[in-house]
Motif scaffolding. Sequence first.
Motif, PDB file in Angstrom:
ATOM      1  N   VAL A 120       0.793  -1.237   0.020  1.00 47.39           N
ATOM      2  CA  VAL A 120       0.111  -0.103   0.074  1.00 47.39           C
ATOM      3  C   VAL A 120       0.748   1.136   0.010  1.00 47.39           C
ATOM      4  CG1 VAL A 120      -1.464   1.430   1.308  1.00 47.39           C
ATOM      5  CG2 VAL A 120      -1.855  -1.200   0.923  1.00 47.39           C
ATOM      6  N   PHE A 123       2.105   1.879  -3.449  1.00 44.53           N
ATOM      7  CA  PHE A 123       0.974   2.218  -4.145  1.00 44.53           C
ATOM      8  C   PHE A 123       0.654   3.721  -3.964  1.00 44.53           C
ATOM      9  CE2 PHE A 123      -3.805   1.572  -5.040  1.00 44.53           C
ATOM     10  CZ  PHE A 123      -3.840   2.105  -6.219  1.00 44.53           C
ATOM     11  N   LYS A 124       0.715   4.148  -2.654  1.00 45.39           N
ATOM     12  CA  LYS A 124       0.470   5.649  -2.452  1.00 45.39           C
ATOM     13  C   LYS A 124       1.486   6.405  -2.892  1.00 45.39           C
ATOM     14  CE  LYS A 124      -0.151   6.742   1.802  1.00 45.39           C
ATOM     15  NZ  LYS A 124       0.054   6.599   3.231  1.00 45.39           N
ATOM     16  N   LEU A 126       3.333   5.750  -5.533  1.00 47.84           N
ATOM     17  CA  LEU A 126       3.284   5.824  -6.978  1.00 47.84           C
ATOM     18  C   LEU A 126       1.913   6.809  -7.249  1.00 47.84           C
ATOM     19  CD1 LEU A 126       4.649   3.974  -9.269  1.00 47.84           C
ATOM     20  CD2 LEU A 126       2.454   2.754  -9.080  1.00 47.84           C
ATOM     21  N   ALA A 127       1.031   6.497  -6.651  1.00 44.57           N
ATOM     22  CA  ALA A 127      -0.276   7.379  -7.189  1.00 44.57           C
ATOM     23  C   ALA A 127       0.080   8.908  -6.893  1.00 44.57           C
ATOM     24  CB  ALA A 127      -1.492   6.956  -6.171  1.00 44.57           C
ATOM     25  N   ASN A 128       0.726   9.095  -6.055  1.00 49.70           N
ATOM     26  CA  ASN A 128       0.790  10.306  -5.479  1.00 49.70           C
ATOM     27  C   ASN A 128       2.050  11.254  -6.369  1.00 49.70           C
ATOM     28  OD1 ASN A 128      -1.398  10.553  -3.716  1.00 49.70           O
ATOM     29  ND2 ASN A 128      -0.194   9.869  -1.997  1.00 49.70           N
ATOM     30  N   ALA A 130       3.563   9.635  -9.516  1.00 46.09           N
ATOM     31  CA  ALA A 130       3.525   9.461 -10.988  1.00 46.09           C
ATOM     32  C   ALA A 130       2.892  10.737 -11.724  1.00 46.09           C
ATOM     33  CB  ALA A 130       3.501   8.295 -11.400  1.00 46.09           C
ATOM     34  N   SER A 132       1.778  10.282 -14.664  1.00 46.79           N
ATOM     35  CA  SER A 132       0.788   9.670 -15.915  1.00 46.79           C
ATOM     36  C   SER A 132       0.182   8.478 -15.613  1.00 46.79           C
ATOM     37  CB  SER A 132       1.546   9.423 -17.363  1.00 46.79           C
ATOM     38  OG  SER A 132       2.340   8.296 -17.063  1.00 46.79           O
ATOM     39  N   LEU A 133      -1.017   8.206 -15.886  1.00 49.10           N
ATOM     40  CA  LEU A 133      -1.633   6.981 -15.690  1.00 49.10           C
ATOM     41  C   LEU A 133      -1.107   5.752 -16.446  1.00 49.10           C
ATOM     42  CD1 LEU A 133      -5.545   7.746 -16.266  1.00 49.10           C
ATOM     43  CD2 LEU A 133      -4.625   6.438 -14.252  1.00 49.10           C
ATOM     44  N   ILE A 136       1.310   4.084 -13.815  1.00 49.99           N
ATOM     45  CA  ILE A 136       0.595   3.402 -13.255  1.00 49.99           C
ATOM     46  C   ILE A 136       0.167   2.101 -13.587  1.00 49.99           C
ATOM     47  CG2 ILE A 136      -1.370   3.228 -11.895  1.00 49.99           C
ATOM     48  CD1 ILE A 136      -0.089   5.732 -10.675  1.00 49.99           C
ATOM     49  N   GLN A 137      -0.245   2.097 -15.015  1.00 51.28           N
ATOM     50  CA  GLN A 137      -0.513   1.111 -15.618  1.00 51.28           C
ATOM     51  C   GLN A 137       0.512   0.033 -15.833  1.00 51.28           C
ATOM     52  OE1 GLN A 137      -2.208   2.810 -19.192  1.00 51.28           O
ATOM     53  NE2 GLN A 137      -4.259   3.302 -18.107  1.00 51.28           N
ATOM     54  N   ASN A 139       3.012  -0.114 -14.136  1.00 49.24           N
ATOM     55  CA  ASN A 139       3.211  -0.669 -12.804  1.00 49.24           C
ATOM     56  C   ASN A 139       2.439  -1.753 -12.438  1.00 49.24           C
ATOM     57  OD1 ASN A 139       3.645  -0.486  -9.450  1.00 49.24           O
ATOM     58  ND2 ASN A 139       5.031   0.800 -10.102  1.00 49.24           N
ATOM     59  N   ALA A 140       1.068  -1.768 -12.592  1.00 48.52           N
ATOM     60  CA  ALA A 140       0.176  -2.643 -12.407  1.00 48.52           C
ATOM     61  C   ALA A 140       0.520  -3.801 -13.398  1.00 48.52           C
ATOM     62  CB  ALA A 140      -1.140  -2.416 -12.700  1.00 48.52           C
ATOM     63  N   MET A 143       3.517  -5.607 -11.585  1.00 50.18           N
ATOM     64  CA  MET A 143       3.091  -6.338 -10.388  1.00 50.18           C
ATOM     65  C   MET A 143       2.419  -7.662 -10.523  1.00 50.18           C
ATOM     66  SD  MET A 143       1.649  -3.358  -7.867  1.00 50.18           S
ATOM     67  CE  MET A 143       1.141  -4.397  -6.571  1.00 50.18           C
TER      68      MET A 143
ATOM     69  N   VAL B 120      -3.378  -7.078  -6.673  1.00 48.75           N
ATOM     70  CA  VAL B 120      -2.878  -6.728  -8.194  1.00 48.75           C
ATOM     71  C   VAL B 120      -3.902  -6.826  -9.103  1.00 48.75           C
ATOM     72  CG1 VAL B 120      -1.432  -7.563  -9.849  1.00 48.75           C
ATOM     73  CG2 VAL B 120      -0.710  -7.607  -7.403  1.00 48.75           C
ATOM     74  N   PHE B 123      -5.706  -3.863  -8.478  1.00 50.16           N
ATOM     75  CA  PHE B 123      -4.839  -2.484  -8.983  1.00 50.16           C
ATOM     76  C   PHE B 123      -4.901  -2.444 -10.348  1.00 50.16           C
ATOM     77  CE2 PHE B 123      -0.246  -1.152  -9.031  1.00 50.16           C
ATOM     78  CZ  PHE B 123      -0.467   0.038  -9.040  1.00 50.16           C
ATOM     79  N   LYS B 124      -4.847  -3.554 -11.109  1.00 49.62           N
ATOM     80  CA  LYS B 124      -4.639  -3.623 -12.509  1.00 49.62           C
ATOM     81  C   LYS B 124      -6.214  -3.123 -13.203  1.00 49.62           C
ATOM     82  CE  LYS B 124      -3.829  -7.238 -15.182  1.00 49.62           C
ATOM     83  NZ  LYS B 124      -3.509  -8.796 -14.986  1.00 49.62           N
ATOM     84  N   ALA B 127      -5.898   0.548 -12.547  1.00 50.90           N
ATOM     85  CA  ALA B 127      -5.127   1.505 -13.517  1.00 50.90           C
ATOM     86  C   ALA B 127      -5.540   1.645 -14.791  1.00 50.90           C
ATOM     87  CB  ALA B 127      -3.768   1.053 -13.479  1.00 50.90           C
ATOM     88  N   ASN B 128      -6.004   0.370 -15.576  1.00 49.56           N
ATOM     89  CA  ASN B 128      -6.597   0.398 -16.700  1.00 49.56           C
ATOM     90  C   ASN B 128      -7.949   1.161 -17.129  1.00 49.56           C
ATOM     91  OD1 ASN B 128      -4.412  -0.810 -17.694  1.00 49.56           O
ATOM     92  ND2 ASN B 128      -5.102  -2.962 -17.046  1.00 49.56           N
ATOM     93  N   LEU B 133      -5.935  10.424 -12.534  1.00 50.34           N
ATOM     94  CA  LEU B 133      -5.010   9.831 -11.506  1.00 50.34           C
ATOM     95  C   LEU B 133      -5.557  10.448  -9.911  1.00 50.34           C
ATOM     96  CD1 LEU B 133      -1.291  11.289 -12.547  1.00 50.34           C
ATOM     97  CD2 LEU B 133      -2.064   8.969 -11.600  1.00 50.34           C
ATOM     98  N   ILE B 136      -7.255   7.115  -8.667  1.00 51.82           N
ATOM     99  CA  ILE B 136      -6.132   6.322  -7.911  1.00 51.82           C
ATOM    100  C   ILE B 136      -5.661   6.650  -6.919  1.00 51.82           C
ATOM    101  CG2 ILE B 136      -3.744   5.262  -8.864  1.00 51.82           C
ATOM    102  CD1 ILE B 136      -5.410   4.576 -11.039  1.00 51.82           C
ATOM    103  N   GLN B 137      -5.392   8.005  -6.758  1.00 47.00           N
ATOM    104  CA  GLN B 137      -4.774   8.548  -5.419  1.00 47.00           C
ATOM    105  C   GLN B 137      -6.086   8.511  -4.155  1.00 47.00           C
ATOM    106  OE1 GLN B 137      -4.323  12.736  -6.485  1.00 47.00           O
ATOM    107  NE2 GLN B 137      -2.255  12.124  -7.599  1.00 47.00           N
ATOM    108  N   ALA B 140      -5.675   4.836  -3.355  1.00 49.56           N
ATOM    109  CA  ALA B 140      -4.555   4.504  -2.568  1.00 49.56           C
ATOM    110  C   ALA B 140      -4.624   4.996  -1.175  1.00 49.56           C
ATOM    111  CB  ALA B 140      -3.299   5.131  -3.086  1.00 49.56           C
ATOM    112  N   MET B 143      -6.953   2.334   0.585  1.00 41.99           N
ATOM    113  CA  MET B 143      -6.325   0.973   0.834  1.00 41.99           C
ATOM    114  C   MET B 143      -5.484   1.375   2.220  1.00 41.99           C
ATOM    115  SD  MET B 143      -5.307  -0.239  -2.719  1.00 41.99           S
ATOM    116  CE  MET B 143      -4.203  -1.536  -2.200  1.00 41.99           C
TER     117      MET B 143
END
Lengths: 327, 327
Positions: A120, A123-124, A126-128, A130, A132-133, A136-137, A139-140, A143, B120, B123-124, B127-128, B133, B136-137, B140, B143
Amino acid sequence: MKIHDLWKHYPTLSKDLQKTLNLMEKSISISNQDVEDAIIEMISSGGKLLRPAYLILFSRFGKPDKKKITALAAAMESLHTATLVHDDIVDEAELRRSTPTLQHRFGKDVAVYAGDYLFVSSFKLLANYASSLKSIQYNAKSMDAILSGELGQMSKRYKTDVTVDDYLENISGKTAELFALSAFVGAYESDCSLLFSNKCKKIGHSIGMAFQIMDDILDYSQTSTTIGKPVLEDVKQGVYSLPLLYALQSNRSALLPLLNKRENMTDADAEKVYQIVQQEGAVDKAKKVAKDYTNNALAAIKTLEKVEPKTAKTLYDLTEYLLQRTQ
Amino acid sequence: MKIHDLWKHYPTLSKDLQKTLNLMEKSISISNQDVEDAIIEMISSGGKLLRPAYLILFSRFGKPDKKKITALAAAMESLHTATLVHDDIVDEAELRRSTPTLQHRFGKDVAVYAGDYLFVSSFKLLANYASSLKSIQYNAKSMDAILSGELGQMSKRYKTDVTVDDYLENISGKTAELFALSAFVGAYESDCSLLFSNKCKKIGHSIGMAFQIMDDILDYSQTSTTIGKPVLEDVKQGVYSLPLLYALQSNRSALLPLLNKRENMTDADAEKVYQIVQQEGAVDKAKKVAKDYTNNALAAIKTLEKVEPKTAKTLYDLTEYLLQRTQ
């Protein structure tokens, strides 16, 4: 917390990595003191911070925003640490980096949530941070690949018909993917083109493959005191790595009776397995594969000299140093 | 896989939920057959799909993109299922939804990775399919809150000084947060304003609070056969919920000797705890708190009638039905 001695020869990188480690620690804030202590101890137990280091180095081919890059580097290492904590539960491992594992010290319940919290936390960050989406994609997707590698390895436990290709596929997921992602994210989030970032990703992948093979070779080259975990512990757990797979190809009849003992393999049996792997020259065969990946990575890094000569040189030296530990 | 009977009175929602369940199943593709089977079984074991249902309902206040909304609904349920799988490891639980838990059937190693894989997968999907964003934030952050709730609960195990406020804070994280997030994401990703989406989030939070309190009350109202898990199992594990906390306020001296037996509490002891909670009228006190949250939610839903009368009505009816199970 102090970073690994490895970095004392890289003063600017060393400074960035210290910041990464500090941010990782700062990101851990939990109402449960046991779990917080467990995580902080795991973070500070001297991991090499290779994934953050590569993320930071590859970011220098673009225009890195220092604060963002530090956060993304911390996200990679948090993710890596999360997988280590959960792997140690699955492996029932007692030692990691020469110290008792989190699950061994605090119990499985703490270890499950500690790993989850690190996921988590990653993830936090990264979300805060990054931009661009797309990051994140990616990254997913990574994972997913990492977990598939772990699961693939688990499903092949104690299987003596596991092939070299199975092995390469599993380490591609469980290890190389995160090196690849770190290289990609470092470049892509520093405004490098998608094409260039994918090139970095490929280099990261080769480095990760070579790194894991070298790590597996260490089990057949050193004693328990120098690598910080019991010798051939993986084999006893049914995880067969490249040197053993090559030895199985050339002297199957000697190895099968030993491996078929599975959980009941004794230290003496493990010693025999070790000897057979040596006799068959299987370590050298595995080293050859690692060397191929290393050379691929180094050759590709060479081509980056025209983009950023200084960074390319640091990257080259570091990679050469890391991957030739026992070559 | 078939969805819960609860939804047969809601034909359009029922169709959307069936799609959500199908997508969840489709998203699970692993090279490890044991883990894949375990996850599919867990998904198909008849969860109520409440979080997806609320996400879908709240999306109807905006302009929902069906495909996206289905994916985000699946993401919420995958995340919820992931937490259940890991909770069952920590609780050493043997039963969930009247069937043996994943960790009990397949072992902890499979359960650790199965939970990770569901994280995961969530998350996928997110993200997709999320468009921003910001979603996503928020995810996160949620979570983080969910895990903090779990960890808070764990740190209070067997503590007889746990307060009603501690309890409310922990369930706010471990349960209400995901209801809040589902409501928020449904609205926000369907082009509702941030202000409106935050209103939905608050409603979702109240629903989640009431839902968890009602769920905890069930332990003191029904027998093991009707709720699908052993009676007062939580108390034996040291997890003290609202009815017990109220009983502790009014008759501490009778309860303490029983609770202080901790892991050694017998079935007869648990039966005594059950009786004391009944005698002290503690269940009614807890019901009053649940009712307050329910009324808050229903009153706020009423104000949405002017936005989308039909959706507001469905939301109202469903919420009233769900939260008045034993009132």
